[in-house]
Scaffold this motif. Structure first.
Motif, short mmCIF file in Angstrom:
data_model
loop_
_atom_site.label_atom_id
_atom_site.label_comp_id
_atom_site.label_asym_id
_atom_site.label_seq_id
_atom_site.Cartn_x
_atom_site.Cartn_y
_atom_site.Cartn_z
N ALA A 84 37.38 -9.66 -23.16
CA ALA A 84 38.01 -10.04 -24.42
C ALA A 84 36.98 -10.43 -25.48
CB ALA A 84 38.99 -11.19 -24.19
N GLY A 85 36.00 -11.21 -25.07
CA GLY A 85 35.09 -11.79 -26.06
C GLY A 85 33.89 -10.96 -26.41
N ARG A 86 33.44 -10.09 -25.50
CA ARG A 86 32.19 -9.36 -25.71
C ARG A 86 32.33 -7.85 -25.68
NH1 ARG A 86 28.61 -12.88 -27.97
NH2 ARG A 86 28.45 -14.80 -26.73
N LEU A 87 33.29 -7.36 -24.93
CA LEU A 87 33.38 -5.92 -24.73
C LEU A 87 34.53 -5.26 -25.50
CD1 LEU A 87 32.66 -5.90 -20.89
CD2 LEU A 87 31.13 -5.11 -22.69
N GLY A 88 35.40 -6.07 -26.08
CA GLY A 88 36.54 -5.51 -26.80
C GLY A 88 37.43 -4.65 -25.93
N ASP A 89 37.58 -5.03 -24.69
CA ASP A 89 38.33 -4.25 -23.72
C ASP A 89 39.62 -4.99 -23.38
OD1 ASP A 89 39.30 -2.76 -21.62
OD2 ASP A 89 37.52 -2.93 -20.36
N GLN A 116 30.46 -6.41 -8.92
CA GLN A 116 29.81 -6.18 -7.63
C GLN A 116 29.95 -7.37 -6.69
OE1 GLN A 116 25.59 -5.42 -7.97
NE2 GLN A 116 25.54 -4.17 -6.13
N ARG A 117 30.12 -8.53 -7.26
CA ARG A 117 30.19 -9.77 -6.46
C ARG A 117 31.58 -9.98 -5.85
NH1 ARG A 117 26.30 -13.38 -4.42
NH2 ARG A 117 27.12 -15.50 -4.40
N THR A 153 27.66 -5.02 -20.74
CA THR A 153 28.14 -4.00 -19.81
C THR A 153 27.51 -4.18 -18.43
OG1 THR A 153 28.49 -2.43 -21.61
CG2 THR A 153 28.33 -1.53 -19.39
N SER A 154 26.20 -4.41 -18.41
CA SER A 154 25.52 -4.64 -17.13
C SER A 154 26.01 -5.93 -16.48
CB SER A 154 24.01 -4.70 -17.32
OG SER A 154 23.51 -3.45 -17.72
N LEU A 155 26.30 -6.94 -17.31
CA LEU A 155 26.82 -8.20 -16.77
C LEU A 155 28.17 -7.97 -16.11
CD1 LEU A 155 26.65 -11.24 -16.34
CD2 LEU A 155 27.60 -11.54 -18.65
#
Length: 202
Positions: A100-105, A78-79, A70-72
C-alpha cells in the motif's frame, strides 16, 4: 575475515566469520552493497540458524535503507512459512503495508490482509480494513463476511450496535436475507430499546 570465511573446515565457523565480515563492511567500511550480497547469501544458505536469522534482519534493513521495495517484498515473502503462524501473520501484515505505502499494489495489499485474518481470525482491526475495501469495491458478500468476523471478536457494546445495524441493513437490502436481519435487529433492540430502525422492524 574474508580468508577465514572462505576456509573449508567448519561450515558453522565460515558462517560466523562471513557474518562478522558483512557487519564490518556495512558499519565500519560503508560498503553496503558488498555487505548486502554477503547477508543475502547467509540468509539463504547459512547452516547456523542464528546466523541465518541475523543475516535476514540485516538484509531487510539494508533493502529498506536503499529503498529497494520490490526486493524487500521478495525478501519478506521468502521468509513466509519458516516460522510460527504468528510470525507469518506479521509478515503478511508488513507486506500489506509495503504494497500500500511503497509499491502502489492495491491487489497485493488486499491479498496479504486476507492472509492475515486467515492466520489470525481475531484481528478485528484488519477485518475493519477489509470491510472498508470490500464496501468500496462493491463486494457485498465479502463486506458482510468481514463485518460478521469483526462482530465475532466480541467488540464493546457501542461497536456491536454499529456492526449489527450495518449488517441488518445489508441483509434487508442488497443481500435479501430478512431472517439474518431480524437476528441482528433483535440483538440491537436488546442493547438499545430506543434504536429506531430495530424498533420499527420488530
Amino acid at each position: 575475515l574474508a580468508e577465514q570465511a572462505a576456509a573449508p573446515d567448519d561450515p558453522a565457523d565460515r558462517d560466523r566469520f562471513a557474518l562478522e565480515r558483512a557487519v564490518l563492511l556495512e558499519e565500519l567500511l560503508d560498503r553496503p552493497d558488498e555487505a548486502l550480497e554477503v547477508f543475502r547469501a547467509l540468509a539463504d544458505e547459512a547452516v547456523v540458524a542464528q546466523v541465518r536469522s541475523q543475516a535476514w534482519r540485516h538484509t531487510q534493513r539494508l533493502l529498506e535503507r536503499a529503498g529497494d521495495w520490490t526486493s524487500l517484498r521478495d525478501h519478506l515473502v521468502q521468509r513466509i512459512g519458516q516460522g510460527s503462524t504468528e510470525e507469518d501473520a506479521q509478515l503478511h501484515e508488513r507486506l500489506a503495508r509495503l504494497c500500500a505505502g511503497r509499491l502502489g499494489d492495491d491487489d497485493g495489499e488486499l491479498a496479504h490482509l486476507e492472509r492475515v485474518v486467515e492466520l489470525a481470525p481475531g484481528r478485528a482491526d484488519v477485518w475493519q480494513i477489509l470491510a472498508e475495501r470490500y464496501e468500496l469495491e462493491g463486494r457485498v458478500q465479502d463486506w458482510a463476511r468481514a463485518l460478521e468476523a469483526e462482530l465475532s471478536s466480541e467488540p464493546d457494546h457501542l461497536r456491536e450496535l454499529t456492526l449489527r445495524g450495518r449488517l441488518a441493513e445489508l441483509y434487508l437490502g442488497r443481500l435479501n436475507d430478512p431472517e439474518a436481519a431480524r437476528a441482528h435487529y433483535e440483538r440491537v433492540f436488546e442493547l438499545n430499546p430506543s434504536h429506531n430502525a430495530a424498533a420499527q422492524y420488530l
